[in-house]
Motif scaffolding. Sequence first.
Motif, PDB file in Angstrom:
ATOM      1  N   LYS A   1       0.889  -1.215   0.038  1.00  0.00           N
ATOM      2  CA  LYS A   1      -0.155  -0.029   0.180  1.00  0.00           C
ATOM      3  C   LYS A   1       0.826   1.188  -0.098  1.00  0.00           C
ATOM      4  CE  LYS A   1      -3.438   2.508   2.560  1.00  0.00           C
ATOM      5  NZ  LYS A   1      -3.097   3.725   2.356  1.00  0.00           N
ATOM      6  N   GLU A   2       1.785   1.384   0.824  1.00  0.00           N
ATOM      7  CA  GLU A   2       2.905   2.542   1.027  1.00  0.00           C
ATOM      8  C   GLU A   2       3.841   2.643  -0.253  1.00  0.00           C
ATOM      9  OE1 GLU A   2       2.645   4.708   3.360  1.00  0.00           O
ATOM     10  OE2 GLU A   2       1.131   3.767   3.977  1.00  0.00           O
ATOM     11  N   GLN A   3       4.062   1.391  -0.759  1.00  0.00           N
ATOM     12  CA  GLN A   3       5.329   1.493  -1.639  1.00  0.00           C
ATOM     13  C   GLN A   3       4.865   1.413  -3.183  1.00  0.00           C
ATOM     14  OE1 GLN A   3       8.221  -1.639  -0.829  1.00  0.00           O
ATOM     15  NE2 GLN A   3       8.687  -0.249   1.218  1.00  0.00           N
ATOM     16  N   ARG A   4       3.726   0.642  -3.360  1.00  0.00           N
ATOM     17  CA  ARG A   4       3.265   0.402  -4.679  1.00  0.00           C
ATOM     18  C   ARG A   4       1.695   1.114  -4.989  1.00  0.00           C
ATOM     19  NH1 ARG A   4       5.435  -4.164  -7.435  1.00  0.00           N
ATOM     20  NH2 ARG A   4       7.315  -5.107  -6.033  1.00  0.00           N
ATOM     21  N   GLY A   5       0.998   1.677  -3.942  1.00  0.00           N
ATOM     22  CA  GLY A   5      -0.153   2.222  -4.173  1.00  0.00           C
ATOM     23  C   GLY A   5      -1.163   1.338  -4.359  1.00  0.00           C
ATOM     24  N   LEU A   6      -1.100   0.209  -3.565  1.00  0.00           N
ATOM     25  CA  LEU A   6      -1.882  -1.008  -3.541  1.00  0.00           C
ATOM     26  C   LEU A   6      -3.344  -0.573  -2.748  1.00  0.00           C
ATOM     27  CD1 LEU A   6      -2.791  -4.138  -3.801  1.00  0.00           C
ATOM     28  CD2 LEU A   6      -1.824  -4.359  -1.650  1.00  0.00           C
ATOM     29  N   THR A   7      -4.485  -0.782  -3.359  1.00  0.00           N
ATOM     30  CA  THR A   7      -5.659  -0.346  -2.517  1.00  0.00           C
ATOM     31  C   THR A   7      -6.101  -1.401  -1.716  1.00  0.00           C
ATOM     32  OG1 THR A   7      -6.322   0.801  -4.494  1.00  0.00           O
ATOM     33  CG2 THR A   7      -8.156   0.278  -3.111  1.00  0.00           C
ATOM     34  N   VAL A   8      -6.171  -0.966  -0.319  1.00  0.00           N
ATOM     35  CA  VAL A   8      -6.642  -1.897   0.512  1.00  0.00           C
ATOM     36  C   VAL A   8      -8.058  -1.357   1.283  1.00  0.00           C
ATOM     37  CG1 VAL A   8      -5.849  -2.828   2.643  1.00  0.00           C
ATOM     38  CG2 VAL A   8      -4.117  -2.241   1.017  1.00  0.00           C
ATOM     39  N   PHE A   9      -8.674  -2.610   1.324  1.00  0.00           N
ATOM     40  CA  PHE A   9     -10.225  -2.509   1.911  1.00  0.00           C
ATOM     41  C   PHE A   9     -10.375  -3.546   3.158  1.00  0.00           C
ATOM     42  CE2 PHE A   9     -11.262  -1.279  -2.529  1.00  0.00           C
ATOM     43  CZ  PHE A   9     -11.861  -0.080  -2.194  1.00  0.00           C
ATOM     44  N   PRO A  10     -10.379  -3.105   4.358  1.00  0.00           N
ATOM     45  CA  PRO A  10     -10.677  -4.093   5.394  1.00  0.00           C
ATOM     46  C   PRO A  10     -12.109  -4.594   5.491  1.00  0.00           C
ATOM     47  CG  PRO A  10     -10.214  -1.755   6.345  1.00  0.00           C
ATOM     48  CD  PRO A  10     -10.099  -1.949   5.057  1.00  0.00           C
ATOM     49  N   VAL A  11     -12.370  -5.705   6.030  1.00  0.00           N
ATOM     50  CA  VAL A  11     -13.657  -6.084   6.219  1.00  0.00           C
ATOM     51  C   VAL A  11     -13.674  -6.724   7.716  1.00  0.00           C
ATOM     52  CG1 VAL A  11     -15.391  -7.736   5.797  1.00  0.00           C
ATOM     53  CG2 VAL A  11     -14.313  -6.764   4.044  1.00  0.00           C
ATOM     54  N   PHE A  12     -14.278  -6.205   8.348  1.00  0.00           N
ATOM     55  CA  PHE A  12     -14.245  -6.509   9.929  1.00  0.00           C
ATOM     56  C   PHE A  12     -15.462  -7.357  10.310  1.00  0.00           C
ATOM     57  CE2 PHE A  12     -12.277  -2.356   9.614  1.00  0.00           C
ATOM     58  CZ  PHE A  12     -11.049  -2.667  10.211  1.00  0.00           C
ATOM     59  N   TYR A  13     -15.076  -8.564  10.131  1.00  0.00           N
ATOM     60  CA  TYR A  13     -16.042  -9.875  10.077  1.00  0.00           C
ATOM     61  C   TYR A  13     -16.239 -10.458  11.698  1.00  0.00           C
ATOM     62  CZ  TYR A  13     -18.637 -14.133   8.947  1.00  0.00           C
ATOM     63  OH  TYR A  13     -19.667 -15.100   8.892  1.00  0.00           O
ATOM     64  N   LYS A  14     -17.342  -9.968  12.298  1.00  0.00           N
ATOM     65  CA  LYS A  14     -17.593 -10.144  13.699  1.00  0.00           C
ATOM     66  C   LYS A  14     -16.352  -9.822  14.851  1.00  0.00           C
ATOM     67  CE  LYS A  14     -20.652 -13.995  12.150  1.00  0.00           C
ATOM     68  NZ  LYS A  14     -20.937 -15.552  12.490  1.00  0.00           N
ATOM     69  N   VAL A  15     -15.629  -8.879  14.288  1.00  0.00           N
ATOM     70  CA  VAL A  15     -14.590  -8.036  15.004  1.00  0.00           C
ATOM     71  C   VAL A  15     -14.850  -6.765  14.975  1.00  0.00           C
ATOM     72  CG1 VAL A  15     -13.249 -10.003  15.180  1.00  0.00           C
ATOM     73  CG2 VAL A  15     -12.829  -8.157  13.572  1.00  0.00           C
ATOM     74  N   GLU A  16     -14.451  -5.747  16.086  1.00  0.00           N
ATOM     75  CA  GLU A  16     -14.625  -4.497  16.018  1.00  0.00           C
ATOM     76  C   GLU A  16     -13.262  -3.902  15.496  1.00  0.00           C
ATOM     77  OE1 GLU A  16     -17.145  -2.337  16.839  1.00  0.00           O
ATOM     78  OE2 GLU A  16     -18.435  -3.973  17.190  1.00  0.00           O
ATOM     79  N   PRO A  17     -13.424  -2.722  14.730  1.00  0.00           N
ATOM     80  CA  PRO A  17     -11.852  -2.426  14.180  1.00  0.00           C
ATOM     81  C   PRO A  17     -11.146  -2.149  15.409  1.00  0.00           C
ATOM     82  CG  PRO A  17     -13.930  -1.516  13.193  1.00  0.00           C
ATOM     83  CD  PRO A  17     -14.459  -2.211  14.091  1.00  0.00           C
ATOM     84  N   LYS A  18     -11.433  -1.630  16.464  1.00  0.00           N
ATOM     85  CA  LYS A  18     -10.493  -1.135  17.758  1.00  0.00           C
ATOM     86  C   LYS A  18      -9.984  -2.355  18.136  1.00  0.00           C
ATOM     87  CE  LYS A  18     -14.355  -1.167  21.029  1.00  0.00           C
ATOM     88  NZ  LYS A  18     -15.223  -0.348  22.023  1.00  0.00           N
ATOM     89  N   GLU A  19     -10.717  -3.676  18.026  1.00  0.00           N
ATOM     90  CA  GLU A  19      -9.973  -4.898  18.423  1.00  0.00           C
ATOM     91  C   GLU A  19      -8.770  -5.160  17.664  1.00  0.00           C
ATOM     92  OE1 GLU A  19     -12.502  -8.489  18.994  1.00  0.00           O
ATOM     93  OE2 GLU A  19     -14.137  -6.949  18.501  1.00  0.00           O
ATOM     94  N   VAL A  20      -8.872  -4.798  16.207  1.00  0.00           N
ATOM     95  CA  VAL A  20      -7.589  -5.021  15.509  1.00  0.00           C
ATOM     96  C   VAL A  20      -6.594  -3.894  15.592  1.00  0.00           C
ATOM     97  CG1 VAL A  20      -6.727  -5.031  12.955  1.00  0.00           C
ATOM     98  CG2 VAL A  20      -8.999  -6.000  13.490  1.00  0.00           C
ATOM     99  N   ARG A  21      -7.118  -2.556  15.597  1.00  0.00           N
ATOM    100  CA  ARG A  21      -6.074  -1.662  15.870  1.00  0.00           C
ATOM    101  C   ARG A  21      -5.368  -1.583  17.115  1.00  0.00           C
ATOM    102  NH1 ARG A  21     -10.205   1.534  14.139  1.00  0.00           N
ATOM    103  NH2 ARG A  21     -10.941   1.879  16.342  1.00  0.00           N
ATOM    104  N   THR A  22      -5.977  -1.741  18.279  1.00  0.00           N
ATOM    105  CA  THR A  22      -5.110  -1.872  19.528  1.00  0.00           C
ATOM    106  C   THR A  22      -5.562  -2.992  20.188  1.00  0.00           C
ATOM    107  OG1 THR A  22      -6.863  -0.821  20.555  1.00  0.00           O
ATOM    108  CG2 THR A  22      -5.228   0.854  20.015  1.00  0.00           C
ATOM    109  N   PRO A  23      -4.784  -4.282  19.839  1.00  0.00           N
ATOM    110  CA  PRO A  23      -5.001  -5.750  19.992  1.00  0.00           C
ATOM    111  C   PRO A  23      -6.050  -5.670  21.367  1.00  0.00           C
ATOM    112  CG  PRO A  23      -3.023  -5.567  19.199  1.00  0.00           C
ATOM    113  CD  PRO A  23      -3.487  -4.031  19.448  1.00  0.00           C
TER     114      PRO A  23
END
Length: 182
Positions: free
Chosen positions: A117-139
């Motif tokens: 994403k940073e080096q090549r411009g890859l487009t990234v879409f996260p899907v939070f399947y039965k987890v909250e985004p905050k669970e992923v960001r700050t484990p």
Amino acid sequence: MRDKAATRPDTKHFEESHQPSSALKAASLNLERNYHVFLSFRGTDIRNNFLGHLYAALDHKGIYTYVDSEELRKDERITPALIKAIEDSRIAIIIFSEDYASSSWCLEEVEKIMECKEQRGLTVFPVFYKVEPKEVRTPRGSYREAMVKHENKFGRDSEKVKRWKKALYDAGSLSGWDLNDK
């Protein structure tokens, strides 16, 4: 599903006959790459339900999608072929599920995806399947438990674990879809 993922639709036919969603279409037409979409997921959580539906929908729209077969994995390091698939994709969809962070392989994938994403411009879409985004960001919850196990295995100050935490934070901070039906 593996065989279907390995066949590439004719590009001219794809562009003439299919109209993917505007975000996917814009990202997929910008770059000359081998795959339109790379799916990163923990198979034990979603392979037989959500993933199958997502893959079928993408395939129906003519979107050439890379789906890895976990059964073929021999160790915890991602293979050069998988790295190339990520690098050659236009879009990465990371499906964060409850057990995603328990897999070193998945953490290696998300690290590589965020690097691209940073080096090549890859487009990234996260899907939070039965987890909250905050669970992923700050484990938290299962993500915290998984990271503690990785720290015990590789060392609390392990550079690898620090990179994984950063990749989770960065990916978990992106706008995405929250599919939480708990």
